[in-house]
Design a protein around this motif. Structure first.
Motif, short mmCIF file in Angstrom:
data_model
loop_
_atom_site.label_atom_id
_atom_site.label_comp_id
_atom_site.label_asym_id
_atom_site.label_seq_id
_atom_site.Cartn_x
_atom_site.Cartn_y
_atom_site.Cartn_z
N THR A 149 -4.21 -3.95 0.02
CA THR A 149 -3.74 -2.71 -0.60
C THR A 149 -2.82 -3.02 -1.79
O THR A 149 -2.81 -2.28 -2.78
N ASP A 150 -2.05 -4.10 -1.69
CA ASP A 150 -1.22 -4.51 -2.84
C ASP A 150 -2.10 -4.95 -4.01
O ASP A 150 -1.80 -4.66 -5.18
N ALA A 151 -3.20 -5.67 -3.70
CA ALA A 151 -4.12 -6.10 -4.77
C ALA A 151 -4.76 -4.90 -5.45
O ALA A 151 -4.95 -4.89 -6.67
N LEU A 152 -5.07 -3.86 -4.67
CA LEU A 152 -5.63 -2.64 -5.26
C LEU A 152 -4.63 -1.98 -6.20
O LEU A 152 -5.00 -1.49 -7.27
N LEU A 153 -3.37 -1.96 -5.80
CA LEU A 153 -2.34 -1.37 -6.65
C LEU A 153 -2.20 -2.16 -7.95
O LEU A 153 -2.14 -1.58 -9.04
N ASP A 154 -2.16 -3.49 -7.83
CA ASP A 154 -1.99 -4.33 -9.02
C ASP A 154 -3.18 -4.21 -9.97
O ASP A 154 -3.00 -4.10 -11.20
N THR A 155 -4.40 -4.26 -9.43
CA THR A 155 -5.57 -4.19 -10.30
C THR A 155 -5.71 -2.81 -10.93
O THR A 155 -6.14 -2.69 -12.08
N GLU A 156 -5.35 -1.78 -10.17
CA GLU A 156 -5.40 -0.42 -10.74
C GLU A 156 -4.44 -0.31 -11.92
O GLU A 156 -4.77 0.26 -12.97
N PHE A 157 -3.25 -0.88 -11.77
CA PHE A 157 -2.27 -0.88 -12.86
C PHE A 157 -2.81 -1.63 -14.07
O PHE A 157 -2.73 -1.14 -15.20
N ALA A 158 -3.39 -2.80 -13.82
CA ALA A 158 -3.91 -3.61 -14.93
C ALA A 158 -5.09 -2.93 -15.61
O ALA A 158 -5.17 -2.86 -16.84
N ARG B 268 0.46 3.71 3.30
CA ARG B 268 1.51 4.44 4.02
C ARG B 268 1.20 4.56 5.50
O ARG B 268 2.07 4.35 6.36
N LYS B 269 -0.04 4.88 5.83
CA LYS B 269 -0.41 5.07 7.24
C LYS B 269 -0.31 3.76 8.02
O LYS B 269 0.06 3.76 9.20
N ALA B 270 -0.66 2.66 7.39
CA ALA B 270 -0.56 1.37 8.08
C ALA B 270 0.89 1.05 8.42
O ALA B 270 1.15 0.34 9.40
N GLY B 271 1.82 1.55 7.65
CA GLY B 271 3.23 1.34 7.95
C GLY B 271 3.81 2.38 8.88
O GLY B 271 4.83 2.13 9.53
N ASP B 272 3.14 3.54 8.97
CA ASP B 272 3.69 4.66 9.73
C ASP B 272 3.02 4.86 11.09
O ASP B 272 3.66 5.33 12.03
N TYR B 273 1.77 4.49 11.21
CA TYR B 273 1.03 4.74 12.45
C TYR B 273 1.45 3.77 13.55
O TYR B 273 1.61 2.57 13.31
N PHE B 274 1.56 4.29 14.77
CA PHE B 274 1.91 3.46 15.92
C PHE B 274 0.87 2.36 16.15
O PHE B 274 1.22 1.22 16.44
N ALA B 275 -0.40 2.72 16.04
CA ALA B 275 -1.48 1.79 16.39
C ALA B 275 -1.53 0.58 15.46
O ALA B 275 -2.18 -0.42 15.80
N PHE B 276 -0.86 0.67 14.32
CA PHE B 276 -0.95 -0.41 13.33
C PHE B 276 0.39 -1.08 13.07
O PHE B 276 0.56 -1.73 12.03
N ASP B 277 1.34 -0.93 13.99
CA ASP B 277 2.61 -1.61 13.77
C ASP B 277 2.50 -3.08 14.18
O ASP B 277 1.48 -3.54 14.69
N MET B 278 3.57 -3.84 13.95
CA MET B 278 3.51 -5.29 14.12
C MET B 278 3.29 -5.73 15.55
O MET B 278 2.82 -6.84 15.79
N LYS B 279 3.64 -4.90 16.52
CA LYS B 279 3.49 -5.28 17.92
C LYS B 279 2.11 -4.96 18.47
O LYS B 279 1.72 -5.48 19.53
N ARG B 280 1.37 -4.10 17.79
CA ARG B 280 0.08 -3.67 18.34
C ARG B 280 -1.12 -4.14 17.53
O ARG B 280 -2.24 -4.11 18.02
N TRP B 281 -0.89 -4.53 16.31
CA TRP B 281 -1.99 -4.95 15.45
C TRP B 281 -1.90 -6.45 15.21
O TRP B 281 -0.81 -6.98 15.00
#
Length: 308
Positions: A38-47, A13-26
């Motif tokens: 982070t998506d891989a963590l979600l998938d493996t946690e589910f599995a 969530r923070k990577a999507g919400d924080y200014f310092a990590f948006d597409m123009k700055r990171w």
């Protein structure tokens, strides 16, 4: 495990919400790496949480699930390492003894079982099997690891190994979160000294009042030019500070469209319609300008807040 999942969710969530990590700055590649992890963590946690509740009872599927279980734990670890890499963190995110134990078991049993010598004291070569007759679909399995000088029978508990992996990785995720919070706090502190709304807001009330003057009033044309210039200056300012991405929802284009319509009032031949049309246009411009100012103030308020 709940803490691990909560930290993963906050990072995403923070990577999507924080200014310092948006597409123009990171860096774009690092940003993709981070979200892929982070998506891989979600998938493996589910599995893994589903494996913890049991695997298929028939042996051919059960043994595949056991190998997959170990591999998913390994993917979970690698995903945390990739998050550190995306954030340019130094150190070793997988140094916790619990993580190393899980990692060695995976290498010994499911990694390269013909010559698994990547881990362990003296890098002892080994091979391994999962005993088909010792798979308990609801709790775990036994594996036999063969060394040149002996053998080990290992009891693998689905619940315990998953818990150990999550426990060992949580601190590394928390360190990544602390880093993100610190960088965002530094960014907000620096940027909040120059509020985005101040320059645009200065004298805006006067401009909007004159914009409501009649179609033949020179003050209306002056106000239109002033507003045009304000928008140009604001766009340059936002782009210069890399805030144009956040400005994508701003009604700047709508305001400019209204001003362009105002410049074409002379094309209307009926005097009564000219005044009526301009009234509608000026009302729309006024509404969009106030919405724009609201967006800028909201950005300034967010910059003034502590991240979290």
């Amino acid at each position: 495990m709940l803490v691990f999942a909560e930290v993963r969710e906050r990072l995403h969530r923070k990577a999507g919400d924080y200014f310092a990590f948006d597409m123009k700055r990171w860096d774009r590649a690092k940003r993709r790496l981070f979200f892929g992890a982070t998506d891989a963590l979600l998938d493996t946690e589910f599995a893994l949480s589903n494996v913890e509740r049991g695997i298929p009872a028939d042996r051919q599927h059960a043994i595949l699930a056991c190998y997959g279980y170990l591999q998913a734990l390994y993917i979970q670890q690698d995903a945390v390492a990739l998050i550190w890499k995306a954030l340019d963190l130094s150190g070793e995110p997988l140094a916790d003894p619990k993580i190393q134990k899980v990692r060695e078991l995976r290498n010994r049993i499911a990694g390269h079982p013909a010559r698994a010598e990547k881990m362990g004291p003296g890098k002892r070569p080994s091979s391994a099997i999962i005993n088909l007759h010792d798979i308990n679909p609801s709790s775990g399995f036994k594996a036999v690891i063969y060394y040149d000088d002996g053998m080990d029978v290992v009891d693998v508990s689905f619940a315990q190994l998953f818990a150990d992996n999550c426990c060992g990785l949580t601190e590394s995720l928390l360190e990544a979160e602390r880093t993100m919070d610190e960088r965002e706090a530094a960014f907000r502190q620096a940027e909040s000294t120059q509020p985005l709304s101040v320059a645009f807001e200065n004298g805006l009330t006067y401009t909007l009042e004159k914009l409501r003057c009649g179609p033949d009033d020179s003050r209306r044309e002056m106000a239109m030019r002033m507003l045009h210039n304000r928008l140009d200056d604001l766009e340059a300012h936002l782009k210069g500070r890399n805030f144009w991405y956040e400005a994508s929802d701003y009604p700047i284009d709508s305001i400019r469209a209204g001003l362009r319509l105002g410049e074409r009032l002379h094309e209307i031949s009926e005097p009564g319609r000219v005044e009526q049309t301009w009234w509608l246009i000026s009302e729309g411009i006024d509404s969009h300008v106030r919405n724009l100012l609201g967006h800028l103030r909201a950005l300034d308020e967010k910059l003034a807040e502590a991240p979290g």
